[in-house]
Design a protein around this motif. Structure first.
Motif, PDB file in Angstrom:
ATOM      1  N   MET A 124       0.736  -1.257  -0.250  1.00  0.00           N
ATOM      2  CA  MET A 124       0.071  -0.158   0.056  1.00  0.00           C
ATOM      3  C   MET A 124       0.803   1.351   0.124  1.00  0.00           C
ATOM      4  SD  MET A 124      -3.323  -0.333  -0.310  1.00  0.00           S
ATOM      5  CE  MET A 124      -3.478   1.767  -0.148  1.00  0.00           C
ATOM      6  N   LYS A 125       2.014   1.160   0.692  1.00  0.00           N
ATOM      7  CA  LYS A 125       3.124   2.471   0.797  1.00  0.00           C
ATOM      8  C   LYS A 125       3.565   2.718  -0.991  1.00  0.00           C
ATOM      9  CE  LYS A 125       5.554   5.525   2.628  1.00  0.00           C
ATOM     10  NZ  LYS A 125       6.599   5.980   1.293  1.00  0.00           N
ATOM     11  N   ILE A 126       3.838   1.589  -1.249  1.00  0.00           N
ATOM     12  CA  ILE A 126       4.221   1.536  -2.622  1.00  0.00           C
ATOM     13  C   ILE A 126       3.158   2.391  -3.787  1.00  0.00           C
ATOM     14  CG2 ILE A 126       4.748   0.461  -4.713  1.00  0.00           C
ATOM     15  CD1 ILE A 126       6.168  -1.654  -2.842  1.00  0.00           C
ATOM     16  N   LEU A 127       1.869   1.981  -3.507  1.00  0.00           N
ATOM     17  CA  LEU A 127       0.763   2.353  -4.213  1.00  0.00           C
ATOM     18  C   LEU A 127       0.494   3.846  -3.910  1.00  0.00           C
ATOM     19  CD1 LEU A 127      -1.307   1.294  -6.395  1.00  0.00           C
ATOM     20  CD2 LEU A 127      -2.762   0.495  -4.309  1.00  0.00           C
ATOM     21  N   GLU A 128       0.374   4.198  -2.829  1.00  0.00           N
ATOM     22  CA  GLU A 128       0.057   5.498  -2.298  1.00  0.00           C
ATOM     23  C   GLU A 128       1.328   6.523  -2.656  1.00  0.00           C
ATOM     24  OE1 GLU A 128      -0.609   6.326   2.037  1.00  0.00           O
ATOM     25  OE2 GLU A 128      -1.089   3.959   2.185  1.00  0.00           O
ATOM     26  N   ASP A 129       2.597   5.998  -2.885  1.00  0.00           N
ATOM     27  CA  ASP A 129       3.592   6.863  -3.315  1.00  0.00           C
ATOM     28  C   ASP A 129       3.276   7.194  -4.905  1.00  0.00           C
ATOM     29  OD1 ASP A 129       4.780   7.091  -0.979  1.00  0.00           O
ATOM     30  OD2 ASP A 129       6.235   5.891  -1.331  1.00  0.00           O
ATOM     31  N   ALA A 130       2.638   6.199  -5.617  1.00  0.00           N
ATOM     32  CA  ALA A 130       2.317   6.187  -6.906  1.00  0.00           C
ATOM     33  C   ALA A 130       1.214   7.247  -7.190  1.00  0.00           C
ATOM     34  CB  ALA A 130       2.101   5.038  -7.769  1.00  0.00           C
ATOM     35  N   LEU A 131       0.143   6.986  -6.509  1.00  0.00           N
ATOM     36  CA  LEU A 131      -0.949   7.955  -6.576  1.00  0.00           C
ATOM     37  C   LEU A 131      -0.905   9.205  -6.024  1.00  0.00           C
ATOM     38  CD1 LEU A 131      -3.827   5.271  -4.986  1.00  0.00           C
ATOM     39  CD2 LEU A 131      -3.402   5.796  -7.094  1.00  0.00           C
ATOM     40  N   GLU A 132      -0.277   9.625  -5.181  1.00  0.00           N
ATOM     41  CA  GLU A 132       0.228  11.045  -4.673  1.00  0.00           C
ATOM     42  C   GLU A 132       1.002  11.733  -6.288  1.00  0.00           C
ATOM     43  OE1 GLU A 132       2.689  10.836  -1.534  1.00  0.00           O
ATOM     44  OE2 GLU A 132       1.028  10.526  -0.221  1.00  0.00           O
ATOM     45  N   LYS A 133       1.451  11.068  -6.830  1.00  0.00           N
ATOM     46  CA  LYS A 133       2.320  11.536  -8.034  1.00  0.00           C
ATOM     47  C   LYS A 133       1.207  11.801  -9.221  1.00  0.00           C
ATOM     48  CE  LYS A 133       6.487  11.623  -6.118  1.00  0.00           C
ATOM     49  NZ  LYS A 133       6.965  13.256  -5.969  1.00  0.00           N
ATOM     50  N   MET A 134       0.097  11.153  -9.345  1.00  0.00           N
ATOM     51  CA  MET A 134      -0.856  11.192 -10.403  1.00  0.00           C
ATOM     52  C   MET A 134      -1.689  12.422 -10.627  1.00  0.00           C
ATOM     53  SD  MET A 134      -2.162   7.163  -9.953  1.00  0.00           S
ATOM     54  CE  MET A 134      -3.197   7.377 -11.681  1.00  0.00           C
ATOM     55  N   SER A 135      -1.751  12.998 -11.790  1.00  0.00           N
ATOM     56  CA  SER A 135      -2.763  14.027 -12.079  1.00  0.00           C
ATOM     57  C   SER A 135      -4.002  13.844 -11.985  1.00  0.00           C
ATOM     58  CB  SER A 135      -2.118  14.732 -13.597  1.00  0.00           C
ATOM     59  OG  SER A 135      -2.781  13.728 -14.563  1.00  0.00           O
ATOM     60  N   ALA A 136      -4.842  14.690 -11.757  1.00  0.00           N
ATOM     61  CA  ALA A 136      -6.475  14.531 -11.747  1.00  0.00           C
ATOM     62  C   ALA A 136      -6.908  13.874 -12.911  1.00  0.00           C
ATOM     63  CB  ALA A 136      -7.017  15.778 -11.862  1.00  0.00           C
ATOM     64  N   ILE A 138      -0.770   3.775 -13.375  1.00  0.00           N
ATOM     65  CA  ILE A 138      -0.210   3.060 -12.209  1.00  0.00           C
ATOM     66  C   ILE A 138       0.745   2.427 -12.246  1.00  0.00           C
ATOM     67  CG2 ILE A 138      -1.660   1.196 -12.289  1.00  0.00           C
ATOM     68  CD1 ILE A 138      -2.185   1.405  -9.237  1.00  0.00           C
ATOM     69  N   GLY A 139       0.954   1.577 -13.498  1.00  0.00           N
ATOM     70  CA  GLY A 139       2.197   0.946 -13.782  1.00  0.00           C
ATOM     71  C   GLY A 139       3.316   1.781 -13.943  1.00  0.00           C
ATOM     72  N   TRP A 140       3.266   2.949 -14.817  1.00  0.00           N
ATOM     73  CA  TRP A 140       4.513   3.608 -15.422  1.00  0.00           C
ATOM     74  C   TRP A 140       4.945   4.625 -14.214  1.00  0.00           C
ATOM     75  CZ3 TRP A 140       3.831   8.611 -15.685  1.00  0.00           C
ATOM     76  CH2 TRP A 140       2.702   9.097 -16.426  1.00  0.00           C
ATOM     77  N   ILE A 141       3.853   5.098 -13.383  1.00  0.00           N
ATOM     78  CA  ILE A 141       4.208   5.762 -12.342  1.00  0.00           C
ATOM     79  C   ILE A 141       5.291   5.122 -11.137  1.00  0.00           C
ATOM     80  CG2 ILE A 141       3.567   7.207 -10.380  1.00  0.00           C
ATOM     81  CD1 ILE A 141       1.291   8.422 -12.409  1.00  0.00           C
ATOM     82  N   ILE A 142       4.608   3.853 -11.075  1.00  0.00           N
ATOM     83  CA  ILE A 142       5.351   3.047  -9.824  1.00  0.00           C
ATOM     84  C   ILE A 142       6.659   2.668 -10.536  1.00  0.00           C
ATOM     85  CG2 ILE A 142       5.519   0.748  -9.023  1.00  0.00           C
ATOM     86  CD1 ILE A 142       2.414   0.910  -8.594  1.00  0.00           C
ATOM     87  N   THR A 143       6.948   2.421 -11.584  1.00  0.00           N
ATOM     88  CA  THR A 143       8.136   1.913 -12.315  1.00  0.00           C
ATOM     89  C   THR A 143       8.876   3.113 -12.366  1.00  0.00           C
ATOM     90  OG1 THR A 143       7.128   0.625 -13.900  1.00  0.00           O
ATOM     91  CG2 THR A 143       9.193   1.041 -14.522  1.00  0.00           C
ATOM     92  N   GLY A 144       8.578   4.454 -12.717  1.00  0.00           N
ATOM     93  CA  GLY A 144       9.210   5.520 -12.530  1.00  0.00           C
ATOM     94  C   GLY A 144       9.966   5.923 -11.305  1.00  0.00           C
ATOM     95  N   LEU A 145       9.130   5.876 -10.223  1.00  0.00           N
ATOM     96  CA  LEU A 145       9.285   6.056  -8.708  1.00  0.00           C
ATOM     97  C   LEU A 145      10.661   5.206  -8.541  1.00  0.00           C
ATOM     98  CD1 LEU A 145       5.837   6.844  -7.046  1.00  0.00           C
ATOM     99  CD2 LEU A 145       7.818   8.439  -7.641  1.00  0.00           C
ATOM    100  N   TRP A 146      10.349   3.880  -8.804  1.00  0.00           N
ATOM    101  CA  TRP A 146      11.462   2.914  -8.411  1.00  0.00           C
ATOM    102  C   TRP A 146      12.581   3.019  -9.190  1.00  0.00           C
ATOM    103  CZ3 TRP A 146      11.692  -0.836  -4.283  1.00  0.00           C
ATOM    104  CH2 TRP A 146      10.943  -0.456  -3.111  1.00  0.00           C
ATOM    105  N   THR A 147      12.553   3.412 -10.197  1.00  0.00           N
ATOM    106  CA  THR A 147      13.848   3.581 -11.008  1.00  0.00           C
ATOM    107  C   THR A 147      14.845   4.684 -10.546  1.00  0.00           C
ATOM    108  OG1 THR A 147      12.402   3.164 -13.039  1.00  0.00           O
ATOM    109  CG2 THR A 147      14.767   4.276 -13.367  1.00  0.00           C
ATOM    110  N   MET A 148      14.139   5.626  -9.725  1.00  0.00           N
ATOM    111  CA  MET A 148      14.912   6.762  -9.338  1.00  0.00           C
ATOM    112  C   MET A 148      15.152   6.253  -7.802  1.00  0.00           C
ATOM    113  SD  MET A 148      12.961  10.135 -10.545  1.00  0.00           S
ATOM    114  CE  MET A 148      11.445   9.732  -9.784  1.00  0.00           C
ATOM    115  N   VAL A 149      14.779   5.285  -7.167  1.00  0.00           N
ATOM    116  CA  VAL A 149      15.134   4.767  -5.672  1.00  0.00           C
ATOM    117  C   VAL A 149      16.748   4.203  -5.782  1.00  0.00           C
ATOM    118  CG1 VAL A 149      14.621   3.287  -3.873  1.00  0.00           C
ATOM    119  CG2 VAL A 149      12.665   4.451  -5.023  1.00  0.00           C
TER     120      VAL A 149
END
Length: 252
Positions: A114-126, A203-214
């Protein structure tokens, strides 16, 4: 190192060699596909004797996870690594996950996802949130917020079952794609097709993008973080095997 009896890893014995394949790969290979210098699994006699029939040496696989979670010198004195739940909690601390250490292992794994998902959702536009809502079959998506989606996904996790498994597939596939440039090896599993629009969408590419920078500091975390995420997926797969088989049969 010898395997220490661990109720949270015993379920690995019920998995097929094909299902264990991704876990073995990430334990023995780094993000560049090179053999890990810190791994010891490939030196085990049962590995050499039975590879790629991973099921025959599931205890050695479990022991590798336990050892990566413990201090090398401490492991030598206690004859093995640490229990999986300790590894999981250490990963959650590293990832700044809000969890209760007294909760069940499954619940803590869900908190991590859920933490991974929340981090992605926070980066999503409306617009992206509305699109994701439509893909999920929701109505009135124009007023949907990241907090609203988070609440929906949290309810899905808490309910458990097949929908929870599908959500786990989406999250884990995106993270492993970011870390290893290869996602879950689902083969002919229809779930990959059924969730393709979400996996390749916001959701897929935002999670991927976030973790690419981790920056996963430390060789142990480079193993334990993806390993814990993979085990969370395997546990959900095992618990929903019957429903997954039915879904595959219906969609053949």
């Amino acid at each position: 190192m010898a395997y220490r009896h661990d109720p949270d890893l015993e379920f690995l014995d019920s998995l097929s060699s094909e299902e264990l394949n991704d876990l073995v790969y990430l334990l023995t290979h780094d993000k560049d596909g090179e053999r890990r210098l810190t791994e010891s699994l490939t030196q085990e006699d049962n590995y050499k004797k039975h590879y790629p029939d991973h099921k025959q040496y599931w205890k050695e696989i479990a022991a590798e996870i336990q050892c990566f979670g413990g201090n090398t010198f401490a492991n030598m004195f206690r004859g093995g690594g640490v229990p999986y739940k300790e590894v999981l909690c250490d990963v959650c601390d590293k990832m700044k996950v809000n969890y209760n250490k007294d909760s069940s292992t499954k619940k803590i794994e869900q908190n991590l996802l859920m933490k991974i998902l929340e981090d992605a959702l926070e980066k999503m536009s409306a617009e992206e949130i509305a699109k994701l809502g439509k893909e999920l079959g929701l109505e009135n998506t124009s007023k949907l917020t990241s907090q609203g989606l988070t609440a929906i996904f949290l309810a899905v996790f808490r309910a458990g079952g097949f929908k929870s498994y599908q959500l786990t597939v989406i999250i884990v596939n995106a993270v492993l794609t970011a870390i290893f440039n290869r996602g879950l090896t689902l083969g002919g599993n229809v779930l990959l097709t059924r969730t393709a629009s979400i996996l390749t969408g916001p959701i897929g590419w935002i999670i991927t993008g976030l973790w690419t920078m981790v920056d996963i500091a430390g060789p142990a975390y480079r193993v334990t973080i993806p390993a814990v995420i993979q085990i969370a997926y395997l546990r959900t797969l095992m618990e929903n095997r019957e429903a997954i088989n039915i879904a595959n049969t219906i969609n053949l």
